[in-house]
Design an enzyme around this catalytic site. Structure first.
Site, PDB file in Angstrom:
ATOM      1  CD  GLU A 199      -4.319  -3.129   0.656  1.00 47.91           C
ATOM      2  OE1 GLU A 199      -4.836  -4.214   0.960  1.00 47.91           O
ATOM      3  OE2 GLU A 199      -3.910  -2.301   1.500  1.00 47.91           O
ATOM      4  CG  HIS A 211      -7.385  -2.741   9.061  1.00 49.68           C
ATOM      5  ND1 HIS A 211      -7.174  -2.250  10.324  1.00 49.68           N
ATOM      6  CD2 HIS A 211      -6.772  -1.868   8.224  1.00 49.68           C
ATOM      7  CE1 HIS A 211      -6.481  -1.125  10.253  1.00 49.68           C
ATOM      8  NE2 HIS A 211      -6.205  -0.883   8.989  1.00 49.68           N
ATOM      9  CG  HIS A 246      -1.950   1.069   1.216  1.00 51.07           C
ATOM     10  ND1 HIS A 246      -3.162   0.933   1.848  1.00 51.07           N
ATOM     11  CD2 HIS A 246      -1.978   2.310   0.651  1.00 51.07           C
ATOM     12  CE1 HIS A 246      -3.874   2.030   1.688  1.00 51.07           C
ATOM     13  NE2 HIS A 246      -3.160   2.879   0.958  1.00 51.07           N
TER      14      HIS A 246
END
Length: 245
Positions: free
Chosen positions: A76, A197, A44
């Site tokens: 991401e 997450h 990310h």
């Protein structure tokens, strides 16, 4: 089919960047994770490069394509022009769109598919024309599935933070029920489901048991912390077992 494990290497890059030295090696530890059986690698990148740098993206792509051609690379990020151009150049297997502000420490909510539907539709069209699978980061709410589907996305990634970060068993069970219901709704709509997450070795098995249709989990922070204790290869094997593999 067991849920696939994608190892997020952002935390490794953040540790490296503390001293601006070449270790720990992002590519080296990603290689160990893939050798141990991880299905893919996730990054990310953010505009300030506080963890993953542009150079890391291309070094990881080269390693994966040359050494692990069956592994998947997932990028991401928020779909601004800089991010989209990076994706088009790096050619990942999957692009996961997240509604992050650049100043955020980490992702903490999913897309408002009603408000942002036009943006997401345009971005999905562009990314899919380039040959990428597209996933939308989404809060666990079955009512959001139709809007996500309408944008042309292939998958959703469920935000599991409220579940993974909860120390209250009753709240965790309530969040687990929402995750399972949203997974079922997405599959019924023809969307595959990812999740990520605050997932750990302790809370991952219950999620997979309740929502076995989850195709992929992306895990970074807890997995990296566990690797300090068990080593990367053994940690990947433990998380694969937690995924049902």
């Amino acid at each position: 089919m067991p849920t696939h494990l994608s190892v997020n290497v952002n935390a490794i890059a953040q540790l490296r960047n503390r001293r601006n030295l070449p270790w720990p090696s992002v590519v080296g530890l990603a290689r160990i994770a893939l050798q141990a059986g991880a299905a893919g690698i996730t990054v990310h990148p953010r505009p300030d490069e506080r963890h993953i740098r542009r150079g890391d993206v291309f070094a990881l792509v080269a390693m994966i394509r040359n050494e692990f051609p069956k592994a998947e690379f997932n990028i991401e990020g928020y779909p601004d022009e800089r991010f989209l151009a990076l994706c088009e150049e790096a050619k990942p297997d999957q692009v996961t769109l997240v509604p992050d502000d650049p100043a955020q420490a980490t992702s903490d909510h999913g897309w408002d598919v009603a408000k942002d539907g036009d943006l997401l539709t345009r971005v999905n069209r562009r990314l899919k024309a380039a040959g990428f699978r597209v996933s939308l980061f989404l809060d666990p709410d079955p009512a959001l599935v139709a809007g996500a589907k309408a944008t042309g996305a292939d998958r959703i990634e469920l935000y599991t933070g409220p579940y993974g970060g909860s120390s209250d068993p009753d709240k965790a069970q309530a969040e687990l029920a929402k995750l399972a219901a949203t997974t079922d709704a997405a599959v019924a709509a023809g969307l595959a489901v990812n999740a990520g997450h605050d997932l750990t070795l302790d809370n991952l098995p219950a999620l997979i048991a309740r929502a076995p249709a989850i195709a992929e989990v992306s895990i970074g922070h807890a997995l990296t912390a566990d690797a300090l204790t068990y080593g990367m290869a053994e940690t990947v094997r433990l998380y694969q077992k937690a995924c049902g593999g």
